[in-house]
Design an enzyme around this catalytic site. Structure first.
Site, PDB file in Angstrom:
ATOM      1  N   ALA A  52       9.097  -4.481  12.001  1.00 41.97           N
ATOM      2  CA  ALA A  52       9.325  -5.410  10.701  1.00 41.97           C
ATOM      3  C   ALA A  52      10.847  -5.590  10.438  1.00 41.97           C
ATOM      4  O   ALA A  52      11.132  -6.461  10.084  1.00 41.97           O
ATOM      5  CB  ALA A  52       8.580  -4.574   9.510  1.00 41.97           C
ATOM      6  N   ASN A 107       3.717  -7.005  13.425  1.00 42.27           N
ATOM      7  CA  ASN A 107       3.071  -5.718  13.698  1.00 42.27           C
ATOM      8  C   ASN A 107       3.253  -5.591  15.315  1.00 42.27           C
ATOM      9  O   ASN A 107       2.925  -6.416  15.817  1.00 42.27           O
ATOM     10  CB  ASN A 107       1.694  -5.505  13.192  1.00 42.27           C
ATOM     11  CG  ASN A 107       1.283  -4.092  13.223  1.00 42.27           C
ATOM     12  OD1 ASN A 107       1.591  -3.463  14.459  1.00 42.27           O
ATOM     13  ND2 ASN A 107       0.506  -3.746  12.251  1.00 42.27           N
ATOM     14  N   PRO A 108       4.008  -4.653  15.577  1.00 43.67           N
ATOM     15  CA  PRO A 108       4.131  -4.594  17.216  1.00 43.67           C
ATOM     16  C   PRO A 108       2.827  -4.254  17.805  1.00 43.67           C
ATOM     17  O   PRO A 108       2.651  -4.513  18.978  1.00 43.67           O
ATOM     18  CB  PRO A 108       4.972  -3.292  17.168  1.00 43.67           C
ATOM     19  CG  PRO A 108       5.356  -2.568  15.893  1.00 43.67           C
ATOM     20  CD  PRO A 108       4.635  -3.374  14.827  1.00 43.67           C
ATOM     21  N   HIS A 114      -1.906   1.569  -4.182  1.00 44.00           N
ATOM     22  CA  HIS A 114      -2.392   2.716  -3.977  1.00 44.00           C
ATOM     23  C   HIS A 114      -1.397   3.882  -4.577  1.00 44.00           C
ATOM     24  O   HIS A 114      -1.255   5.078  -4.280  1.00 44.00           O
ATOM     25  CB  HIS A 114      -1.963   3.253  -2.232  1.00 44.00           C
ATOM     26  CG  HIS A 114      -3.192   2.482  -1.504  1.00 44.00           C
ATOM     27  ND1 HIS A 114      -3.142   2.434  -0.207  1.00 44.00           N
ATOM     28  CD2 HIS A 114      -4.457   1.880  -2.005  1.00 44.00           C
ATOM     29  CE1 HIS A 114      -4.186   1.595   0.265  1.00 44.00           C
ATOM     30  NE2 HIS A 114      -4.896   1.383  -0.721  1.00 44.00           N
ATOM     31  N   SER A 136      -2.398  -1.319   9.442  1.00 46.59           N
ATOM     32  CA  SER A 136      -3.264  -1.489  10.215  1.00 46.59           C
ATOM     33  C   SER A 136      -4.696  -2.314   9.811  1.00 46.59           C
ATOM     34  O   SER A 136      -5.416  -2.485  10.464  1.00 46.59           O
ATOM     35  CB  SER A 136      -3.854   0.025  10.593  1.00 46.59           C
ATOM     36  OG  SER A 136      -4.191   0.679   9.402  1.00 46.59           O
ATOM     37  N   CYS A 143       0.509  20.316 -17.208  1.00 51.61           N
ATOM     38  CA  CYS A 143       0.837  19.154 -18.165  1.00 51.61           C
ATOM     39  C   CYS A 143       1.607  19.785 -19.460  1.00 51.61           C
ATOM     40  O   CYS A 143       1.302  20.812 -20.359  1.00 51.61           O
ATOM     41  CB  CYS A 143      -0.166  18.309 -18.705  1.00 51.61           C
ATOM     42  SG  CYS A 143      -0.005  17.203 -19.844  1.00 51.61           S
ATOM     43  N   GLN A 199       1.007  -1.384  -0.107  1.00 51.32           N
ATOM     44  CA  GLN A 199       0.082  -0.008  -0.158  1.00 51.32           C
ATOM     45  C   GLN A 199       0.921   1.558   0.089  1.00 51.32           C
ATOM     46  O   GLN A 199       0.355   2.420  -0.131  1.00 51.32           O
ATOM     47  CB  GLN A 199      -1.058   0.305   1.189  1.00 51.32           C
ATOM     48  CG  GLN A 199      -1.645  -1.170   1.488  1.00 51.32           C
ATOM     49  CD  GLN A 199      -2.319  -1.292   2.576  1.00 51.32           C
ATOM     50  OE1 GLN A 199      -3.343  -0.607   3.167  1.00 51.32           O
ATOM     51  NE2 GLN A 199      -1.787  -2.037   3.651  1.00 51.32           N
TER      52      GLN A 199
END
Ligand code: BJW
Ligand code: ZN
Length: 237
Positions: A217, A199-200, A100, A175, A130, A82
């Protein structure tokens, strides 16, 4: 495998939720929605430009590096992230799907032309206009996925396919609150994969994990990777 902002936390990039999260400092609706860009294009552009600079200054950490070794270990391995920071790729991962989008690029809101962010940031204007082949003059925006927007074409399909095909589904540093990404964990679980969460903190998806490593991680992923490699070597005799 699904990663989120927590995997980049040890590279010094903030997460979104939680006590020190980005969304505690600014309103999501003021920055991460198409309406926000429509209302305040300059503010949104500047905010992402600043985040791009932080990402450029950051380096992949031990967690990113460990995951590079998973490529080739499992036939259906795909790193679904993500994250928009490109740190997995900078570590050397190639089989990556960015659910994402990415902050490494900007794209034109009118014609869709794509421009590397380091080039977009040298153009005049906040946001710049542009100036691609058609030079259509539309605003350039970060090539990320905001709330209420569709994910990049084909990204979710590839992610679902790999979640359904694998024996192991690793979820690290997320999460598990943003959909459809978080739904992948359930897809993998239903398909019979062993779900491992790194994950902590407990998350919305912890209940779906068979195995949980309540650690950062950067510590858990290198160790887990070593263990898998050792097991591989042993089982090959
Ligand atoms: C560590 C650590 C360490 C810390 N080691 N771990 C179904 C139900 C309800 C709503 C919806 C639904 N389906 C879709 C929606 C709407 C919406 C949504 O999900 N809303 C929810 C909030 C409920 N989804 C969308 O709009 C998506 N589009 C979509 O669905 O299109 C179709 C559609 C449109 C309209 C209506 C309905 C459907 C698009 C979502 C786009 C998300 N974009 C963002 C911003 C990207 C650009 C930017 O960066 O600014 O993506 S939001 C933000 O959250 C970012 C992230 O990728 C994403 C996930 O966050 P992540 O990675 O999990 O980070 P955190 O901070 O939440 O968690 C970090 C974790 O790390 C924590 O758990 C820590 O404990 C942990 N950690 N240190 C390991 N060292
Ligand atoms: Zn254009």
């Amino acid at each position: 495998m699904l990663t989120g902002a927590g995997v980049s936390a040890e590279s010094g990039l903030g997460t979104f939720r939680g006590a020190d999260g980005l969304w505690n400092r600014v309103n999501v609706e003021d920055y991460a929605t198409p309406e926000a860009f429509h209302r305040r294009p300059a503010e949104v552009w500047r905010w992402y430009a600043e985040r791009w600079r932080r990402m450029q200054a950051a380096a992949p950490n031990a967690g990113h590096q460990a995951l590079v070794r998973w490529e080739g270990l499992f036939p259906s391995y795909l790193l679904v992230t993500q994250n928009i920071d490109g740190l997995h790729q900078r570590a050397g991962s190639r089989a990556v799907v960015e659910l994402h989008g990415t902050l490494r690029r900007a794209r034109c809101v009118s014609c869709g032309a794509s421009v590397e962010m380091h080039i977009a940031l040298t153009l005049p204007g906040e946001p710049p206009r542009c100036s691609g082949g058609e030079a259509c003059g539309g605003f350039l925006r970060p090539d990320v996925v905001w709330f209420g927007e569709m994910l990049p074409a084909g990204a979710m399909e590839r992610a679902v396919e790999s979640a359904e095909a694998g024996d192991v589904f690793l979820v690290a540093g997320t999460s598990g609150t943003v959909f459809p990404a978080a739904g992948l964990i359930e897809v993998a679980r239903r398909a019979g994969a062993l779900v491992i969460e790194v994950n902590p903190e407990e998350t919305a998806m912890s209940g779906l994990a068979h195995l949980r490593f309540a650690e950062p991680a950067g510590a858990a992923l290198p160790r887990l990777t070593e263990e898998i490699l050792e097991w591989r070597n042993r089982s090959r005799g």
